[in-house]
Design a protein around this motif. Structure first.
Motif, PDB file in Angstrom:
ATOM      1  N   UNK A 130       0.826  -1.208   0.000  1.00 61.31           N
ATOM      2  CA  UNK A 130       0.000   0.000   0.000  1.00 61.31           C
ATOM      3  C   UNK A 130       0.858   1.255   0.000  1.00 61.31           C
ATOM      4  N   UNK A 131       2.005   1.202   0.676  1.00 57.78           N
ATOM      5  CA  UNK A 131       2.894   2.368   0.725  1.00 57.78           C
ATOM      6  C   UNK A 131       3.344   2.784  -0.667  1.00 57.78           C
ATOM      7  N   UNK A 132       3.420   1.824  -1.558  1.00 58.40           N
ATOM      8  CA  UNK A 132       3.854   2.101  -2.938  1.00 58.40           C
ATOM      9  C   UNK A 132       2.665   2.282  -3.883  1.00 58.40           C
ATOM     10  N   UNK A 133       1.443   2.296  -3.334  1.00 59.66           N
ATOM     11  CA  UNK A 133       0.235   2.390  -4.145  1.00 59.66           C
ATOM     12  C   UNK A 133       0.307   1.343  -5.262  1.00 59.66           C
ATOM     13  N   UNK A 153       6.860   5.943  -1.920  1.00 54.18           N
ATOM     14  CA  UNK A 153       7.583   4.927  -1.166  1.00 54.18           C
ATOM     15  C   UNK A 153       7.131   4.903   0.274  1.00 54.18           C
ATOM     16  N   UNK A 154       7.832   4.119   1.073  1.00 52.59           N
ATOM     17  CA  UNK A 154       7.402   3.892   2.451  1.00 52.59           C
ATOM     18  C   UNK A 154       8.082   4.795   3.472  1.00 52.59           C
ATOM     19  N   UNK A 155       9.230   5.362   3.141  1.00 55.90           N
ATOM     20  CA  UNK A 155      10.007   6.082   4.157  1.00 55.90           C
ATOM     21  C   UNK A 155       9.216   7.224   4.783  1.00 55.90           C
ATOM     22  N   UNK A 156       9.108   7.149   6.105  1.00 58.39           N
ATOM     23  CA  UNK A 156       8.432   8.193   6.852  1.00 58.39           C
ATOM     24  C   UNK A 156       6.921   8.167   6.757  1.00 58.39           C
ATOM     25  N   UNK A 157       6.362   7.161   6.105  1.00 55.85           N
ATOM     26  CA  UNK A 157       4.911   7.075   5.946  1.00 55.85           C
ATOM     27  C   UNK A 157       4.224   6.944   7.305  1.00 55.85           C
ATOM     28  N   UNK A 177      10.331  -1.362  13.815  1.00 53.59           N
ATOM     29  CA  UNK A 177      11.679  -1.893  13.566  1.00 53.59           C
ATOM     30  C   UNK A 177      12.092  -1.814  12.097  1.00 53.59           C
ATOM     31  N   UNK A 178      11.179  -1.467  11.210  1.00 54.48           N
ATOM     32  CA  UNK A 178      11.471  -1.469   9.772  1.00 54.48           C
ATOM     33  C   UNK A 178      12.417  -0.336   9.379  1.00 54.48           C
ATOM     34  N   UNK A 179      13.152  -0.557   8.305  1.00 56.72           N
ATOM     35  CA  UNK A 179      14.062   0.466   7.791  1.00 56.72           C
ATOM     36  C   UNK A 179      13.324   1.711   7.316  1.00 56.72           C
ATOM     37  N   UNK A 180      12.042   1.556   7.001  1.00 60.12           N
ATOM     38  CA  UNK A 180      11.287   2.679   6.427  1.00 60.12           C
ATOM     39  C   UNK A 180      11.026   3.807   7.408  1.00 60.12           C
ATOM     40  N   UNK A 181      11.278   3.580   8.693  1.00 59.78           N
ATOM     41  CA  UNK A 181      11.043   4.615   9.712  1.00 59.78           C
ATOM     42  C   UNK A 181       9.602   5.116   9.659  1.00 59.78           C
ATOM     43  N   UNK A 182       8.680   4.159   9.624  1.00 56.22           N
ATOM     44  CA  UNK A 182       7.259   4.515   9.662  1.00 56.22           C
ATOM     45  C   UNK A 182       6.953   5.312  10.925  1.00 56.22           C
ATOM     46  N   UNK A 183       6.014   6.229  10.798  1.00 57.49           N
ATOM     47  CA  UNK A 183       5.435   6.868  11.988  1.00 57.49           C
ATOM     48  C   UNK A 183       4.127   6.144  12.245  1.00 57.49           C
ATOM     49  N   UNK A 184       4.014   5.518  13.408  1.00 64.41           N
ATOM     50  CA  UNK A 184       2.876   4.647  13.680  1.00 64.41           C
ATOM     51  C   UNK A 184       1.916   5.301  14.660  1.00 64.41           C
ATOM     52  N   UNK A 185       0.669   5.404  14.238  1.00 63.82           N
ATOM     53  CA  UNK A 185      -0.415   5.856  15.104  1.00 63.82           C
ATOM     54  C   UNK A 185      -1.240   4.642  15.510  1.00 63.82           C
ATOM     55  N   UNK A 186      -1.792   4.664  16.717  1.00 56.73           N
ATOM     56  CA  UNK A 186      -2.635   3.554  17.161  1.00 56.73           C
ATOM     57  C   UNK A 186      -3.848   4.117  17.881  1.00 56.73           C
TER      58      UNK A 186
END
Length: 338
Positions: A130-133, A153-157, A177-186
């Motif tokens: 999904x990050x790459x549509x 791309x996924x970086x910082x998504x 833990x992913x290299x993409x450095x996702x910002x995660x909301x919950x």
């Protein structure tokens, strides 16, 4: 049987599950292992009629259940006087247990933990797609490769997770833990800000999560308050070009509302569960290029289902030894489980 523990030294066990999967969930090596702890029928019971179910339990101390096992109603349990434990070699037990199970003090265990690993891997893979549509890019492929500026791309998504369930928490852990450095909301009503921080995520209310997330992934149980939760108003908050992923329960999403959003081309959807399930062959979601519908395959599949049987066998061994059950389900915890 000891008066203190209510157990027999070598209890009788019966396995009742769909014959189509029984030999994979409990292959011979696991049945042999069970036989070291319990008196076990040679093969899982195959019921010609649901009415035969009570008779199958007449002398059983332990039921090893799985997909296709009938419900443990008051009528069934009235004819199962010795039953003390249920080890479910599958995920949810909501359709299996009834109030009388708790009233009888019958121990219940679910192999949901064993089923969680594949779901986590599947969900994280869908988030990466999904990050790459991916679906939108694939639909455009025949018209030529997209320009670089049209790619994502996924970086910082920012990824929004609904539900800090056993699966939701593990998805968060993988994303953090992913290299993409996702910002995660919950978003989860039972989660505190500190709990979220320890997971590496930011706790927010669901509308805010939808507004801020490029990808929203559902990992909540189906409850009265989550049924139809993702309606037209909530879906409209997800930014243009965003994606909704559902590997939890189809009824959490308003299917008509999601169909409208995807038909407009505004959102992508990656759906392993739907409402209804399965969708009719002519349902528009099945023909939209920005929607992927899979037939409830996120959990254990094929040879993986032996993980469920192994978990149930280990639970039987723990119960016979008087040890705590790893997958114990109680009346109090059941409502919050999938």
């Amino acid at each position: 049987m000891t008066a203190r523990e209510g157990r027999v030294t070598r209890p009788n066990a019966v396995c009742v599950m769909d014959p189509a999967v029984a030999s994979r969930i409990l292959p011979q090596e696991l049945r042999d292992r069970l036989s070291a702890s319990v008196r076990l029928a040679a093969d899982p019971v195959v019921l010609d009629r649901e009415a035969d179910f009570p008779a199958a339990l007449a002398d059983a101390d332990i039921l090893i259940s799985g997909w296709g096992c009938p419900a443990l109603t008051a009528e069934v349990l009235a004819r199962a006087p010795r039953l003390r434990a249920v080890m479910h070699a599958a995920g949810t037990v909501k359709s299996l247990v009834s109030d009388v199970v708790w009233e009888r003090g019958i121990a219940v265990s679910s192999a949901a933990d064993a089923n969680a690993g594949p779901v986590v891997s599947y969900a994280v893979a869908l988030i990466a797609l999904a990050a790459r549509r991916t679906l939108s890019m694939a639909a455009r492929y025949q018209d030529g490769w997209p320009d670089f500026d049209a790619r994502s791309g996924a970086d910082g998504l920012t990824v929004g997770i609904l539900g800090a369930s056993r699966i939701g928490r593990r998805v968060i852990t993988e994303l953090v833990a992913a290299d993409a450095a996702y910002h995660v909301l919950v978003s989860d009503p039972y989660l505190t800000d500190e709990d979220a921080r320890l997971l590496g995520a930011e706790r927010v209310e669901l509308p805010d999560l939808c507004r801020r997330s490029g990808v929203v992934s559902i990992h909540a149980p189906l409850l009265s308050e989550t049924t139809g939760l993702f309606d037209s108003d909530l879906l409209a908050l997800i930014p243009d070009g965003g994606a909704l992923i559902n590997t939890a329960r189809g009824s959490i999403v308003d299917t008509d509302a999601l169909t409208a959003e995807c038909a407009s081309g505004r959102l992508e959807a990656y759906l392993d569960v739907t409402d209804p399930e399965p969708l009719s062959a002519d349902h528009p979601l099945l023909n939209l290029p920005n929607v992927l519908v899979t037939p409830h395959i996120a959990g254990t599949q094929g040879d993986e289902v032996a993980r469920l049987g192994r978990y149930a066998v280990e639970e039987v061994e723990r119960w016979v030894a008087g040890q705590p059950l790893r997958g114990e389900v109680t009346r109090q915890t059941l409502p919050r489980l999938a």
